[in-house]
Design a protein around this motif. Structure first.
Motif, PDB file in Angstrom:
ATOM      1  N   ARG A   1       0.727  -1.080   0.090  1.00 25.16           N
ATOM      2  CA  ARG A   1       0.004   0.060   0.108  1.00 25.16           C
ATOM      3  C   ARG A   1       0.933   1.456   0.055  1.00 25.16           C
ATOM      4  NH1 ARG A   1      -2.933  -2.837   3.831  1.00 25.16           N
ATOM      5  NH2 ARG A   1      -1.899  -1.503   5.645  1.00 25.16           N
ATOM      6  N   GLU A   2       1.865   1.076   0.838  1.00 29.77           N
ATOM      7  CA  GLU A   2       2.788   2.315   0.876  1.00 29.77           C
ATOM      8  C   GLU A   2       3.522   2.808  -0.417  1.00 29.77           C
ATOM      9  OE1 GLU A   2       5.656   1.404   3.860  1.00 29.77           O
ATOM     10  OE2 GLU A   2       4.378   2.025   5.574  1.00 29.77           O
ATOM     11  N   ARG A   3       3.937   1.571  -1.135  1.00 30.38           N
ATOM     12  CA  ARG A   3       4.401   1.806  -2.294  1.00 30.38           C
ATOM     13  C   ARG A   3       3.420   2.111  -3.490  1.00 30.38           C
ATOM     14  NH1 ARG A   3       9.687   1.017  -2.812  1.00 30.38           N
ATOM     15  NH2 ARG A   3      10.824  -0.086  -1.016  1.00 30.38           N
TER      16      ARG A   3
ATOM     17  N   GLU B   1      10.979  16.563  -4.577  1.00 32.12           N
ATOM     18  CA  GLU B   1      11.823  15.624  -4.789  1.00 32.12           C
ATOM     19  C   GLU B   1      11.365  14.173  -4.825  1.00 32.12           C
ATOM     20  OE1 GLU B   1      15.360  13.638  -2.015  1.00 32.12           O
ATOM     21  OE2 GLU B   1      14.268  15.503  -1.214  1.00 32.12           O
ATOM     22  N   THR B   2      11.388  13.530  -5.925  1.00 29.42           N
ATOM     23  CA  THR B   2      11.048  12.206  -6.176  1.00 29.42           C
ATOM     24  C   THR B   2      11.639  11.319  -5.387  1.00 29.42           C
ATOM     25  OG1 THR B   2      10.380  12.683  -8.278  1.00 29.42           O
ATOM     26  CG2 THR B   2      10.346  10.323  -7.775  1.00 29.42           C
ATOM     27  N   PRO B   3      11.063  10.686  -4.342  1.00 32.72           N
ATOM     28  CA  PRO B   3      11.449   9.356  -3.633  1.00 32.72           C
ATOM     29  C   PRO B   3      12.253   8.321  -4.565  1.00 32.72           C
ATOM     30  CG  PRO B   3       9.366   9.574  -2.879  1.00 32.72           C
ATOM     31  CD  PRO B   3       9.442  10.593  -4.093  1.00 32.72           C
ATOM     32  N   ILE B   4      13.592   8.063  -4.015  1.00 33.31           N
ATOM     33  CA  ILE B   4      14.482   7.066  -4.697  1.00 33.31           C
ATOM     34  C   ILE B   4      13.645   5.741  -4.769  1.00 33.31           C
ATOM     35  CG2 ILE B   4      16.618   5.932  -4.963  1.00 33.31           C
ATOM     36  CD1 ILE B   4      17.639   8.414  -3.588  1.00 33.31           C
ATOM     37  N   ALA B   5      13.299   4.993  -5.705  1.00 34.84           N
ATOM     38  CA  ALA B   5      12.795   3.743  -6.024  1.00 34.84           C
ATOM     39  C   ALA B   5      13.689   2.580  -5.646  1.00 34.84           C
ATOM     40  CB  ALA B   5      12.228   3.717  -7.378  1.00 34.84           C
ATOM     41  N   THR B   6      13.356   1.895  -4.636  1.00 30.86           N
ATOM     42  CA  THR B   6      14.081   0.763  -4.345  1.00 30.86           C
ATOM     43  C   THR B   6      13.689  -0.700  -4.976  1.00 30.86           C
ATOM     44  OG1 THR B   6      12.604   0.189  -2.545  1.00 30.86           O
ATOM     45  CG2 THR B   6      14.564   1.686  -2.216  1.00 30.86           C
TER      46      THR B   6
ATOM     47  N   VAL C   1       3.216  10.030  -6.929  1.00 26.02           N
ATOM     48  CA  VAL C   1       4.014  10.677  -7.868  1.00 26.02           C
ATOM     49  C   VAL C   1       3.704  10.678  -9.287  1.00 26.02           C
ATOM     50  CG1 VAL C   1       6.346  10.121  -8.919  1.00 26.02           C
ATOM     51  CG2 VAL C   1       6.268   9.695  -6.332  1.00 26.02           C
ATOM     52  N   ASN C   2       2.670   9.717  -9.673  1.00 24.51           N
ATOM     53  CA  ASN C   2       2.332   9.835 -10.821  1.00 24.51           C
ATOM     54  C   ASN C   2       1.112  11.205 -10.913  1.00 24.51           C
ATOM     55  OD1 ASN C   2       3.692   7.597 -11.540  1.00 24.51           O
ATOM     56  ND2 ASN C   2       2.050   6.161 -11.302  1.00 24.51           N
TER      57      ASN C   2
END
Length: 605
Positions: A497-499, A560-565, A506-507
């Motif tokens: 859910r968080e992702r 700032e876009t969070p860095i995708a892991t 972000v989209n």
């Protein structure tokens, strides 16, 4: 300026200021079209572009039954628009040139639907229930017909002026803004009302000068000039040109091919005036430029409010709020893995909780160490089982006590008599010592007998409830395993859910990247053109434009876009049911019943 539009902007006629403006507005419209949340503003920009590229628009307006529709029919030379006196025009209708004749209905939600030209009256004058439902959602009509006059001009047949506030007639400002020229139609002999006069004055304040068309001159017996003089004396400073006509004479002239009647109708003078007015290219350029300046201010207001309204604000706040969480994914990952390991061990422990349980005693020990195995039924069973085992232990102690007392008695008897103790005894063998010890033995035997009764009572309960209690205990174990499994699922779902929420946010924000692109485009490509001496823009307006653009570009849409892991390894499916075998509780009666020595017999003598 964005590179993808730089080449396109070089392909225009540098001697045509309006074309230069429109060639810059087209890329701007393309940029803004990527965002559905400025759809209305973008649609208005598209109207400006389309109106600039198309023929000049001439609007005929007035109150009911002054003959607007009849005048327009006379101009186009055919009875296209029905002009029933009892059924006024109910939809603003744009008449445009087309090789094929059809209707394009533009609805309020932006949807466009085409219809056969035969359905025109359904939209314009019909008062049926179905027509009313359609018009409720209709914005305006575009009617395409083969007419030479319409190659040079678009004519709008409008709905009647409505009663407005402060005794001022009302008409759609958005439509007024689109039109290059406005013709106000009066019926000869019927002076303008106060509401109409206030409306004409209001048009002047908007920068619109209406031209007066007096219809029905054939019905006032040569008094039209007096009527015109009286009306012009009242409000002549608010109007431009004036033309008296007879639309009915023009229609009759067409039906009878009467040249004189056509001259008398003066409809040709009206068409000549209309073409004379729309031929002013500089005026059209000024009109389109004014509309764009007003639109630019509208865009500034809208862009200024975007960061404070949905859906931008929720998406932006979510990204900012959870950025720190996603930037510390490594630490969070370790915490989640530790929790996973803990739950994994719990699952293994619970699945094996009854693996070594083979007796009632072991069951009671297991119940005592696991809170998830408790409930009222189990508590009662445990209580009775504890009593059962306690009485068994008491019985065994009494039995041992009996055996030891009996052994001492045997030794003492043999010592005194030299023979082994056998019952029943002869009366001569019974001594006070023997009598006392026999009474003690019988007392212990009595206690053993009482304990045995209790043992049988509790044993019966424990055996009768064994199956139901085992089923309940196995159910409690399964519930605990399910709870652990659900915790794993919840952890997995939470991360998903968080992702998902972050991705969605972000989209969502990415949809507004085009706004930032539009800001840059306006600053780099449009501002220089607007501030140069190319377009008919006043100095005061240039200052306003500069302020508007400066305010417009200061609204910040960067974040700032969070860095995708990479996908979390802990989210790989864990099939604990297959990983760990479940050992159910399967005790039998033999596992429950305790072995106890037989009850000693009472000694009779």
């Amino acid at each position: 300026m964005t590179e993808r539009f730089s080449e396109q902007l070089n392909n225009f006629d540098e001697h045509n200021p309006l074309e230069q403006l429109i060639e810059r507005l087209k890329p701007l419209h393309s940029i803004l079209s990527q965002n559905s949340y400025v759809k209305d503003t973008t649609s208005r920009l598209k109207q400006i572009i389309d109106d600039a590229d198309s023929q000049p628009i001439v609007l005929f307006l007035g109150k009911e039954r002054v003959g607007k529709t009849t005048v327009i029919n006379s101009l186009i030379g055919r009875n296209l628009l029905e002009d029933r006196p009892t059924e006024p025009t109910r939809t603003n209708t744009f008449l445009k040139y087309g090789n094929e004749e059809y209707i394009k209905a533009v609805f309020l939600n932006g949807m466009v639907v085409t219809f056969d030209i035969a359905n025109l009256s359904l939209f314009t004058i019909s008062n049926t229930e179905s027509a009313q439902i359609i018009r409720k959602h209709l914005d305006y009509l575009e009617v395409y017909i083969t007419c030479e006059l319409l190659k040079k001009v678009t004519i709008v047949d409008s709905v009647a002026l409505e009663a407005g506030a402060n005794n001022t007639a009302y008409f759609s400002p958005a439509l007024l803004q689109r039109c290059n020229e406005v013709f106000w139609v009066l019926q000869a002999g019927s002076p303008a009302t106060e509401a109409e006069l206030n409306f004409i004055e209001k048009l002047n304040k908007m920068g619109i000068t209406a031209h007066l068309v007096v219809n029905g001159i054939d019905q006032v017996d040569g008094e039209v000039e007096n009527f015109l003089d009286m009306e012009k004396e009242r409000y002549g400073y608010f109007i431009g040109e004036d033309v008296p006509v007879s639309a009915l004479q023009a229609q009759e002239a067409r039906n009878t091919n009467s040249t004189q009647l056509l001259i008398d109708s003066r409809i040709t003078q009206l068409s000549q005036l209309m073409f004379q007015l729309i031929d002013n290219k500089q005026k059209k350029t000024r009109h389109i430029t004014e509309r764009f300046i007003q639109w630019l201010e509208r865009l500034r207001i809208e862009i200024n409010t975007i960061p404070a309204r949905e859906p931008y604000i929720s998406a932006f706040e979510y990204v900012i709020q959870h950025q720190s969480d996603f930037h510390s994914d490594a630490a969070q990952l370790q915490k989640d893995k530790a929790l996973i390991d803990s739950l994994d061990k719990q699952y293994e422990s619970v699945s094996k909780v009854f693996k070594e349980v083979q007796t009632l005693f072991q069951l009671l020990q297991t119940l005592n160490g696991h809170s998830y195995l408790r409930d009222p039924i189990i508590d009662m069973y445990e209580e009775m089982a504890v009593l059962y085992q306690k009485n068994v232990r008491d019985y065994r102690k009494l039995h041992v006590e009996y055996s030891m007392e009996y052994g001492q008695l045997e030794k003492q008897f043999k010592k005194q008599t030299g023979t082994s103790l056998k019952f029943p005894l002869e009366e001569s063998e019974l001594t006070p010592f023997l009598s006392e010890h026999i009474q003690t033995l019988n007392k212990v035997q009595k206690n053993c007998e009482q304990k045995l009764v209790l043992i049988k009572k509790y044993e019966q309960f424990v055996l009768e409830k064994l199956d139901s209690v085992q089923s309940r205990l196995n159910e409690l174990v399964e519930n605990q395993l399910l709870s652990i499994h659900n915790q794993l699922n919840e952890l997995e779902s939470k991360r998903i859910r968080e992702r998902a929420n972050m991705t969605a946010s972000v989209n969502k924000l990415a949809e507004f990247n085009c706004i930032a692109e539009a800001q840059s485009f306006i600053k780099d490509a449009l501002e220089p053109l607007l501030l140069e001496r190319v377009l008919p823009i006043k100095e005061q307006e240039k200052m306003q434009i500069q302020q508007t653009i400066n305010h417009l570009v200061t609204v910040d849409f960067t974040y700032e876009t969070p860095i995708a892991t990479e996908p979390d390894e802990i989210l790989e499916p864990l099939n604990l049911k297959e990983k760990y075998q479940l050992f159910e509780l399967r005790l039998t009666e033999e596992d429950i019943i305790s072995d106890i020595p037989e009850l000693p017999e009472k000694i009779e003598f």
